[in-house]
Write a protein that holds these residues in place. Structure first.
Motif, PDB file in Angstrom:
ATOM      1  N   LEU A 200     -36.321 -24.861  32.014  1.00 46.96           N
ATOM      2  CA  LEU A 200     -37.003 -25.798  32.414  1.00 46.96           C
ATOM      3  C   LEU A 200     -36.579 -25.438  34.310  1.00 46.96           C
ATOM      4  N   PHE A 201     -35.082 -25.556  34.710  1.00 46.58           N
ATOM      5  CA  PHE A 201     -35.022 -25.015  36.022  1.00 46.58           C
ATOM      6  C   PHE A 201     -35.143 -23.387  36.454  1.00 46.58           C
ATOM      7  N   LYS A 202     -35.194 -22.664  35.275  1.00 46.58           N
ATOM      8  CA  LYS A 202     -36.083 -21.469  36.023  1.00 46.58           C
ATOM      9  C   LYS A 202     -37.457 -20.976  36.823  1.00 46.58           C
ATOM     10  N   TYR A 203     -38.343 -22.542  35.839  1.00 43.19           N
ATOM     11  CA  TYR A 203     -39.548 -22.241  36.398  1.00 43.19           C
ATOM     12  C   TYR A 203     -39.695 -22.938  37.304  1.00 43.19           C
ATOM     13  N   PHE A 204     -38.928 -24.368  37.625  1.00 40.45           N
ATOM     14  CA  PHE A 204     -38.515 -25.364  39.000  1.00 40.45           C
ATOM     15  C   PHE A 204     -37.629 -25.212  39.101  1.00 40.45           C
ATOM     16  N   LYS A 205     -37.990 -25.121  40.428  1.00 39.56           N
ATOM     17  CA  LYS A 205     -36.047 -25.291  41.403  1.00 39.56           C
ATOM     18  C   LYS A 205     -34.385 -25.797  40.744  1.00 39.56           C
ATOM     19  N   ASN A 206     -36.042 -27.136  40.764  1.00 40.67           N
ATOM     20  CA  ASN A 206     -34.747 -28.415  41.268  1.00 40.67           C
ATOM     21  C   ASN A 206     -35.693 -30.071  40.298  1.00 40.67           C
TER      22      ASN A 206
ATOM     23  N   MET B 214     -34.208  -9.195  26.364  1.00 37.12           N
ATOM     24  CA  MET B 214     -35.186 -10.050  27.846  1.00 37.12           C
ATOM     25  C   MET B 214     -35.988 -11.419  26.905  1.00 37.12           C
ATOM     26  N   ALA B 215     -35.818 -12.743  28.498  1.00 42.90           N
ATOM     27  CA  ALA B 215     -36.454 -13.369  27.643  1.00 42.90           C
ATOM     28  C   ALA B 215     -37.987 -13.786  27.896  1.00 42.90           C
ATOM     29  N   ARG B 216     -38.825 -14.291  26.916  1.00 44.36           N
ATOM     30  CA  ARG B 216     -39.813 -14.297  26.994  1.00 44.36           C
ATOM     31  C   ARG B 216     -40.659 -14.727  28.077  1.00 44.36           C
ATOM     32  N   LYS B 217     -41.859 -14.912  28.381  1.00 49.73           N
ATOM     33  CA  LYS B 217     -42.233 -16.269  29.487  1.00 49.73           C
ATOM     34  C   LYS B 217     -43.129 -17.311  28.587  1.00 49.73           C
ATOM     35  N   LEU B 218     -42.497 -18.688  29.648  1.00 49.10           N
ATOM     36  CA  LEU B 218     -43.501 -19.645  28.769  1.00 49.10           C
ATOM     37  C   LEU B 218     -45.225 -19.226  28.667  1.00 49.10           C
ATOM     38  N   THR B 219     -45.502 -19.900  27.909  1.00 47.23           N
ATOM     39  CA  THR B 219     -47.423 -19.771  27.831  1.00 47.23           C
ATOM     40  C   THR B 219     -47.699 -21.110  28.624  1.00 47.23           C
TER      41      THR B 219
ATOM     42  N   ASN C  29     -33.380 -34.075  31.367  1.00 50.96           N
ATOM     43  CA  ASN C  29     -32.744 -33.872  30.228  1.00 50.96           C
ATOM     44  C   ASN C  29     -33.663 -34.673  29.084  1.00 50.96           C
ATOM     45  N   VAL C  30     -35.046 -35.352  29.871  1.00 51.47           N
ATOM     46  CA  VAL C  30     -35.481 -36.355  28.526  1.00 51.47           C
ATOM     47  C   VAL C  30     -36.460 -35.340  28.639  1.00 51.47           C
TER      48      VAL C  30
ATOM     49  N   ILE D 224     -38.011 -27.223  24.983  1.00 55.25           N
ATOM     50  CA  ILE D 224     -36.866 -26.306  25.609  1.00 55.25           C
ATOM     51  C   ILE D 224     -35.920 -26.763  26.264  1.00 55.25           C
ATOM     52  N   SER D 225     -35.612 -26.203  26.747  1.00 55.96           N
ATOM     53  CA  SER D 225     -33.853 -25.812  27.472  1.00 55.96           C
ATOM     54  C   SER D 225     -34.099 -26.318  28.516  1.00 55.96           C
ATOM     55  N   VAL D 226     -33.130 -27.552  29.309  1.00 50.85           N
ATOM     56  CA  VAL D 226     -32.893 -27.838  30.394  1.00 50.85           C
ATOM     57  C   VAL D 226     -32.566 -26.340  32.058  1.00 50.85           C
ATOM     58  N   GLY D 227     -31.729 -25.175  31.058  1.00 50.84           N
ATOM     59  CA  GLY D 227     -31.898 -24.016  32.381  1.00 50.84           C
ATOM     60  C   GLY D 227     -32.712 -23.233  32.007  1.00 50.84           C
TER      61      GLY D 227
END
Length: 127
Positions: free
Chosen positions: A45-51, A1-6, A32-33, A40-43
């Motif tokens: 990033l988009f887990k926390y922000f839709k787009n 299970m993935a950890r939540k970001l602090t 990406n930048v 963090i990975s782009v994946g």
């Protein structure tokens, strides 16, 4: 299970996003930048922000939250009206240059205009 970001990591993402949007404008800002610079990975990033738009709006909200906090601190200070006005004026000196150069980055100028408008509105309310 993935950890939540602090909360600290989320704030780092916000600050990184703000810098990228300010430096590049909305259209040229690269998620990406942002992800790479935030470590963090782009994946993720988009887990926390839709787009990209969701990230931009979150960065804008983050900026406004910081501004509200600073304005509340100035307002609650024991300074007289002139001291408070001076503090608000000094606040303008902390605006990143990228926001001031809104002709070069028109997509980011909305952040600067909201910032400027909030400061002016607060000055009117306080005094």
């Amino acid at each position: 299970m993935a950890r939540k970001l602090t909360e600290e990591k989320i704030n780092e993402i916000m600050e990184t996003g703000i810098r990228e949007f300010a430096d590049s404008g909305y259209d040229r800002a690269n998620t990406n930048v942002i992800a790479h610079k935030a470590g963090i990975s782009v994946g993720v990033l988009f887990k926390y922000f839709k787009n990209k738009e969701g990230l931009f709006l979150a960065c804008l909200r983050h900026s406004l939250d910081i501004l509200e906090s600073v304005l509340a601190e100035v307002e609650s200070s024991g300074d007289n009206a002139f001291g408070k006005a001076e503090s608000l004026i000094e606040l303008g000196y902390d605006i990143p240059e990228a926001f001031l150069d809104h002709e070069e980055n028109p997509d980011v100028s909305v952040m600067f205009m909201i910032f400027k408008g909030k400061v002016v509105a607060k000055m009117i309310i306080v005094y």
